[in-house]
Design an enzyme around this catalytic site. Structure first.
Site, PDB file in Angstrom:
ATOM      1  N   ASN A   1      22.159  63.029  25.632  1.00 19.90           N
ATOM      2  CA  ASN A   1      20.846  63.346  25.057  1.00 19.90           C
ATOM      3  C   ASN A   1      20.753  64.827  24.735  1.00 19.90           C
ATOM      4  O   ASN A   1      20.996  65.669  25.601  1.00 19.90           O
ATOM      5  CB  ASN A   1      19.734  62.990  26.054  1.00 19.90           C
ATOM      6  CG  ASN A   1      18.365  62.928  25.400  1.00 19.90           C
ATOM      7  OD1 ASN A   1      18.111  62.045  24.575  1.00 19.90           O
ATOM      8  ND2 ASN A   1      17.492  63.862  25.735  1.00 19.90           N
ATOM      9  N   GLU A   2      20.435  65.121  23.502  1.00 19.86           N
ATOM     10  CA  GLU A   2      20.155  66.493  23.074  1.00 19.86           C
ATOM     11  C   GLU A   2      21.139  67.501  23.678  1.00 19.86           C
ATOM     12  O   GLU A   2      20.753  68.396  24.447  1.00 19.86           O
ATOM     13  CB  GLU A   2      18.708  66.867  23.400  1.00 19.86           C
ATOM     14  CG  GLU A   2      17.718  66.027  22.632  1.00 19.86           C
ATOM     15  CD  GLU A   2      16.278  66.498  22.756  1.00 19.86           C
ATOM     16  OE1 GLU A   2      15.952  67.184  23.753  1.00 19.86           O
ATOM     17  OE2 GLU A   2      15.479  66.207  21.855  1.00 19.86           O
TER      18      GLU A   2
ATOM     19  N   HIS B   1       2.811  63.521  28.243  1.00 22.89           N
ATOM     20  CA  HIS B   1       3.378  63.373  26.902  1.00 22.89           C
ATOM     21  C   HIS B   1       2.933  62.002  26.389  1.00 22.89           C
ATOM     22  O   HIS B   1       3.019  61.010  27.106  1.00 22.89           O
ATOM     23  CB  HIS B   1       4.908  63.438  26.981  1.00 22.89           C
ATOM     24  CG  HIS B   1       5.573  63.392  25.648  1.00 22.89           C
ATOM     25  ND1 HIS B   1       6.058  64.516  25.019  1.00 22.89           N
ATOM     26  CD2 HIS B   1       5.800  62.365  24.811  1.00 22.89           C
ATOM     27  CE1 HIS B   1       6.574  64.175  23.852  1.00 22.89           C
ATOM     28  NE2 HIS B   1       6.423  62.868  23.707  1.00 22.89           N
TER      29      HIS B   1
ATOM     30  N   GLU C   1      13.477  60.398  17.834  1.00 25.44           N
ATOM     31  CA  GLU C   1      12.338  60.634  18.734  1.00 25.44           C
ATOM     32  C   GLU C   1      11.276  61.415  17.992  1.00 25.44           C
ATOM     33  O   GLU C   1      11.589  62.342  17.237  1.00 25.44           O
ATOM     34  CB  GLU C   1      12.744  61.507  19.928  1.00 25.44           C
ATOM     35  CG  GLU C   1      13.588  60.877  20.966  1.00 25.44           C
ATOM     36  CD  GLU C   1      13.834  61.853  22.124  1.00 25.44           C
ATOM     37  OE1 GLU C   1      13.042  62.800  22.312  1.00 25.44           O
ATOM     38  OE2 GLU C   1      14.840  61.668  22.814  1.00 25.44           O
TER      39      GLU C   1
ATOM     40  N   ARG D   1      16.853  68.761  33.718  1.00 23.68           N
ATOM     41  CA  ARG D   1      17.908  67.900  33.172  1.00 23.68           C
ATOM     42  C   ARG D   1      18.830  68.819  32.400  1.00 23.68           C
ATOM     43  O   ARG D   1      18.602  70.016  32.357  1.00 23.68           O
ATOM     44  CB  ARG D   1      17.287  66.822  32.271  1.00 23.68           C
ATOM     45  CG  ARG D   1      16.442  67.445  31.191  1.00 23.68           C
ATOM     46  CD  ARG D   1      15.785  66.423  30.301  1.00 23.68           C
ATOM     47  NE  ARG D   1      14.855  67.136  29.423  1.00 23.68           N
ATOM     48  CZ  ARG D   1      14.143  66.564  28.490  1.00 23.68           C
ATOM     49  NH1 ARG D   1      14.211  65.273  28.292  1.00 23.68           N
ATOM     50  NH2 ARG D   1      13.344  67.279  27.733  1.00 23.68           N
TER      51      ARG D   1
HETATM   52  C1  GAL Z   1      13.055  65.338  23.776  1.00 24.94           C
HETATM   53  C2  GAL Z   1      13.850  64.602  24.832  1.00 24.94           C
HETATM   54  C3  GAL Z   1      13.031  63.510  25.467  1.00 24.94           C
HETATM   55  C4  GAL Z   1      11.657  63.980  25.811  1.00 24.94           C
HETATM   56  C5  GAL Z   1      10.998  64.536  24.579  1.00 24.94           C
HETATM   57  C6  GAL Z   1       9.561  64.937  24.738  1.00 24.94           C
HETATM   58  O1  GAL Z   1      13.537  66.612  23.563  1.00 24.94           O
HETATM   59  O2  GAL Z   1      15.035  64.057  24.315  1.00 24.94           O
HETATM   60  O3  GAL Z   1      13.706  63.047  26.612  1.00 24.94           O
HETATM   61  O4  GAL Z   1      11.729  64.944  26.821  1.00 24.94           O
HETATM   62  O5  GAL Z   1      11.751  65.615  24.122  1.00 24.94           O
HETATM   63  O6  GAL Z   1       9.365  66.171  25.301  1.00 24.94           O
END
Ligand code: GAL
EC number: 3.2.1.23
Length: 676
Positions: free
Chosen positions: A156-157, A361, A310, A118
């Site tokens: 996102n990020e 995860h 998150e 991504r």
């Molecule tokens: C973040 C991301 C999420 C998911 C999470 C866990 O960096 O925004 O989509 O990948 O990490 O690894």
């Protein structure tokens, strides 16, 4: 603080937001009803929806499928769950990169990043930007007035650095805006060195290969440019959604200690700062660096509540070894974020995926279902988030600030050619922050552009690169009565990464009251003894400076080596204030003793003096109440905390006065009337 959008958002979710990323497009519709039922059971009031859903929303160019999202938005709304709707632009679909491979970022080594992860886009690509704008507009047209919509989550990020043609073109435009003409560019980049003079703008490119020994001013500007190029992408999408509706907060999620985007420049562009944080449960100290991040995120928007966007409910899947969060740790980490100003507790993700890279995860709803330990803990925390509703919107007061600056980070770490090339800015900052955390001082994090007037002490870790305005702000802080605690190799270069004239430390020579003849990085294994004027002795290593006092006096001198008798720690009375300068890397205990001593001398308030370091103590407040957060990071011993006045523990509803006992890995949140 007037932030009507965030105030409305708090009212909308009824206090703290609780929930996580929800990816229904990965599941059969039959699962959605169960999801929503269990979300209610877990106290979820907000989900981040559609974060990577571009391929499901626009499966072919110009063909849209919104039916599934309509259904999910309606279902959530019917169940009282609000939506933080994402623009899906962090994951361009395969059709886009297949048709237009130039969207894919070229890495520093000249290799193109392939499809299959991504964040596979060059932020400067006009084609990427056009398609991102299009899908954003379609979403905004359709959902801006959907009753479930409570917040926009842009992309996102933000993170990729790209060296494509488009990046070079964007870099040139950025440089022209900044410097105007080539003559100035050649001057500020010192291009006469190694004959790098440019005679035409077209000769200026993104600094890809070769990767070492590059022009340090060019690299620095490319870092700035990349951060700004990403920010332009954010602003473009933000403005599209805002043009449909003005009263919905718009955010994006930042990352922990992320070096490639200058969050001080980003934060003013969004309604709240939002953080994704994944502390390694195997690291027994992870909560100290989390505390710094939380303080930074509260500070990014001048003390306003921020969003924990998150975190993991238990293990992550990105490291070689991914250990679980042991019982109680997820709750404690979540309360820690709230204690330092978060108005939300959110997770990645709601339901654990069956496939894909992050199939192991953890999630709020793990593979083992609602009977699992994690789900029980998530649901219990959801209830507590409800009990903590009164905390939402409250703020924190600090009298100590730590300077944290992206330009300096780039200057210290992105380039070769310094007296030593193993600086870790984050480690250095944490060495300065840890004693403040252990002694329970409330700390804000500042940039050189922040209002410094609320603070009594300003801590300045290794400020190697500081621009004239920043140097003036630090100097003025001391002149007008503040205490500056600064560590070595500060004030050395200007905003263009050029050594300041007239000897080190150019920007701060008068401030520290000393001139440095030469930097003396230590040889491997070399250690020194340092004698303090007050009789203490300590060891030091890693760095020394051949320092010559002007108006400053020695707090400590070297007792051995070629610099014997020279100052290792300098104090300088400056204007109405004071400066303490560490010219070497002192052993941590000795450094802590001096730093904490300066805080005490400066009269910094500390209501928790004497409590054990592992009991994290913080205060949030509003006009009427204060909320004392007491978090016990020790897994074995309880701590008894004296509490003045009559309070109530919001988590238990029980009176809390006289003394509160916080069990191992336990927490109390005591509300009481604010002291006069
Ligand atoms: C973040 C991301 C999420 C998911 C999470 C866990 O960096 O925004 O989509 O990948 O990490 O690894």
């Amino acid at each position: 603080m007037t932030d009507p959008r965030m105030r409305a958002f708090r009212d909308r979710v009824g206090g703290l937001a609780y929930g996580g990323d929800y990816n229904p497009e990965q599941w059969d519709p039959g699962v959605w009803r169960e999801d929503v039922r269990l979300m209610r059971e877990a106290g979820v009031n907000l989900v981040s929806l559609g974060v990577f859903a571009w391929a499901s929303l626009e499966p072919e160019p110009g063909e849209y499928e919104f039916g599934w999202l309509d259904e999910v938005m309606d279902l959530l709304h019917e169940n009282g769950i609000a939506v933080n709707l994402a623009t899906p632009t962090a994951a361009p679909p395969a059709w886009l990169t297949h048709r237009h491979p130039e969207v894919l970022p070229v890495m520093a080594d000249g290799e193109r990043f392939g499809f299959g992860n991504r964040l596979h886009y060059d932020p400067s690509s006009p084609i990427y930007r056009e398609h991102a704008a299009n899908i954003t507009r379609r979403l905004a047209e359709r959902y801006s007035f959907h009753p479930a919509l409570a917040m926009w989550h842009i992309s996102n990020e933000y993170g990729p650095t790209a060296y494509n043609e488009a990046a070079s073109a964007g870099f040139r435009r950025w440089l022209r805006r900044r410097y105007g003409d080539l003559e100035t560019l050649n001057e500020v980049w010192t291009t006469r060195f190694w004959g790098q003079v440019y005679t035409d703008w077209d000769q200026v490119e993104a600094p890809a290969v070769p990767r070492t020994w590059m022009n340090p001013s060019r690299i620095l500007d490319f870092k700035r440019f990349t951060s700004d190029a990403l920010l332009e992408c954010f602003v473009a999408e933000r403005d599209i959604v805002r043009s449909f509706r003005d009263d919905i907060p718009i955010v994006t999620n930042f990352m922990r200690f992320y070096r490639h985007a200058d969050y001080w420049r980003w934060a003013p562009e969004e309604d709240a700062a939002a953080l994704d944080i994944y502390p390694d449960p195997a690291d027994p100290d992870a909560h100290v660096s989390s505390a710094f991040q939380f303080d930074l995120f509260r500070s990014l928007k001048g003390g306003r509540p921020w969003l924990l966007m998150e975190q993991a409910a238990s293990a992550v899947s990105q490291w070689r070894l991914n250990v679980v969060k042991e019982p109680g740790r997820m709750r404690l980490g979540s309360l820690q974020a709230v204690s330092r100003g978060a108005d939300s507790v959110m997770f990645f993700q709601w339901r654990a995926g069956r496939g894909g890279h992050e199939r192991f995860h953890s999630a709020m709803l793990p593979h083992s279902g609602p009977g699992s330990r994690t789900f029980r803990e998530v649901a219990a925390l959801g209830r507590e988030a409800g009990l903590l509703a009164p905390v939402a919107g409250t703020t924190t007061r600090a009298e100590v600030a730590v300077l944290f600056d992206w330009n300096n980070w780039w200057g210290l770490e992105e380039l070769w050619g310094l007296p030593r090339n193993d600086f870790s800015y984050v480690d250095t900052v944490m060495r300065h922050y840890r004693p403040l955390w252990e002694h329970h001082y409330a700390v804000d994090v500042v940039s050189t552009r922040s209002d410094l007037s609320p603070y009594k002490v300003l801590v300045v870790p290794n400020a190697y690169l500081v621009d004239d305005e920043g140097a003036a702000a630090v100097t003025e802080f001391a002149r007008s009565g503040g205490t500056v605690v600064m560590s070595f190799f500060s004030g050395v270069v200007d905003a263009c990464n050029r050594v300041r004239p007239d000897g080190y430390p150019g920007a701060f020579r008068r401030l520290i009251g000393a001139k440095i003849d030469e930097y003396w990085p230590a040889r491997p294994g070399e250690r020194f003894t340092v004698d303090f004027a007050d009789g203490h002795t300590a060891t030091a290593d890693w760095w020394r400076e051949d320092i010559h006092l002007e108006t400053g006096t020695a707090l400590a001198t070297y007792a051995d080596g070629l610099l014997k008798g020279r100052a290792a720690v300098v104090a300088n009375e400056f204007g109405a204030g004071r400066v303490v300068y560490f010219a070497t890397l002192l052993e941590q205990d000795a450094f802590d003793r001096v730093l904490i001593g300066e805080l005490r001398t400066a009269g910094v308030e500390n209501r928790f003096d004497g409590l054990p370091a592992h009991l994290e103590c913080t205060v949030r407040e509003d006009e009427r109440h204060e909320y004392l957060f007491l978090l016990n990071h020790d897994a074995e011993a309880s701590v008894a905390v004296p509490v003045e006045g009559d309070g109530t523990d919001l988590l238990t509803g029980l009176p809390a006065s006289g003394e509160v006992t916080v069990p191992p890995l336990g927490a109390a949140v005591v509300r009481r009337a604010r002291r006069a």
